[in-house]
Design a protein around this motif. Structure first.
Motif, PDB file in Angstrom:
ATOM      1  N   LEU A 187       0.791  -1.227   0.000  1.00 49.41           N
ATOM      2  CA  LEU A 187       0.000   0.000   0.000  1.00 49.41           C
ATOM      3  C   LEU A 187       0.827   1.283   0.000  1.00 49.41           C
ATOM      4  N   ASN A 188       1.981   1.264   0.658  1.00 50.11           N
ATOM      5  CA  ASN A 188       2.716   2.516   0.843  1.00 50.11           C
ATOM      6  C   ASN A 188       4.056   2.591   0.110  1.00 50.11           C
ATOM      7  N   VAL A 189       4.698   1.459  -0.143  1.00 46.89           N
ATOM      8  CA  VAL A 189       6.023   1.493  -0.765  1.00 46.89           C
ATOM      9  C   VAL A 189       5.952   1.222  -2.261  1.00 46.89           C
ATOM     10  N   LYS A 190       5.263   0.157  -2.645  1.00 44.58           N
ATOM     11  CA  LYS A 190       5.208  -0.250  -4.052  1.00 44.58           C
ATOM     12  C   LYS A 190       4.773   0.877  -4.997  1.00 44.58           C
ATOM     13  N   PRO A 191       3.758   1.681  -4.637  1.00 45.93           N
ATOM     14  CA  PRO A 191       3.354   2.760  -5.547  1.00 45.93           C
ATOM     15  C   PRO A 191       4.434   3.830  -5.770  1.00 45.93           C
ATOM     16  N   THR A 192       5.412   3.938  -4.872  1.00 46.55           N
ATOM     17  CA  THR A 192       6.428   4.984  -5.015  1.00 46.55           C
ATOM     18  C   THR A 192       7.722   4.497  -5.653  1.00 46.55           C
TER      19      THR A 192
END
Length: 184
Positions: free
Chosen positions: A134-139
């Motif tokens: 949720l928080n790392v993969k998108p960035t």
């Protein structure tokens, strides 16, 4: 379930899951649970806590047994049922009958249930996988191996089959190594 959404939001408040709706978090946690069980080939069974039962259309009723060791919120796996095999969560227990989180298909088979219990390091690791989703993969920059500007270079980790498994970087899955059960 590995952890309830309420416990996730209270016990792991150091992660930022507050911007996600509870249904999304539950869906992601269930998917992670299935991936972990498949990857490790481990059911995380608490083997002494099991029973045989029948389903009467509303509740599970013990078959020549009593339900000992089960409580509300426990994850159980139904097996040997024909059509209802799978993971369920106990919603309530009353008068030696168990109500599950979803309805089963009515059949006259005697089925077995066993309690599923995840060690705390597996719960912690699964929360880390959820955080990655949720928080790392998108960035993460994908497709760029390196960038260079005169006398300055930045390299990025390339994710491929050699350093990922079940959709996650291999270093995030090291907590599962002690729980992998090899089949012969």
């Amino acid at each position: 379930m590995i952890i309830s959404v309420n416990d996730l939001l209270t016990d792991f408040s150091d992660y930022d899951f507050s911007k996600y709706n509870q249904a999304v978090l539950q869906r992601r946690l269930s998917a992670i649970e299935q991936k972990v069980r498949a990857y490790t080939k481990n059911g995380f069974y608490l083997k002494p806590i099991k029973a045989r039962c029948t389903y009467d259309g509303d509740v599970l009723i013990p078959y020549k047994d009593v339900f000992v060791g089960f409580k509300e919120g426990d994850t159980v796996e139904i097996y040997n049922s024909g059509v209802n095999d799978g993971l369920y969560t106990i919603q309530s227990i009353y008068d030696n009958a168990i109500v599950l989180d979803s309805e089963l298909t009515l059949n006259n088979e005697i089925m077995s249930i066993i309690k599923v219990s995840y060690p705390m390091d597996v719960v912690e690791g699964c929360v880390e996988l959820l955080n990655y989703d949720l928080n790392v993969k998108p960035t993460v920059k994908q497709g760029v191996a390196s960038e260079s500007i005169s006398r300055h270079s930045v390299s990025y980790i390339q994710r491929n089959e050699s350093n990922t498994s079940i959709g996650y970087p291999s270093e995030l899955l090291t907590f599962l190594k002690p729980y992998i059960e090899w089949s012969y």
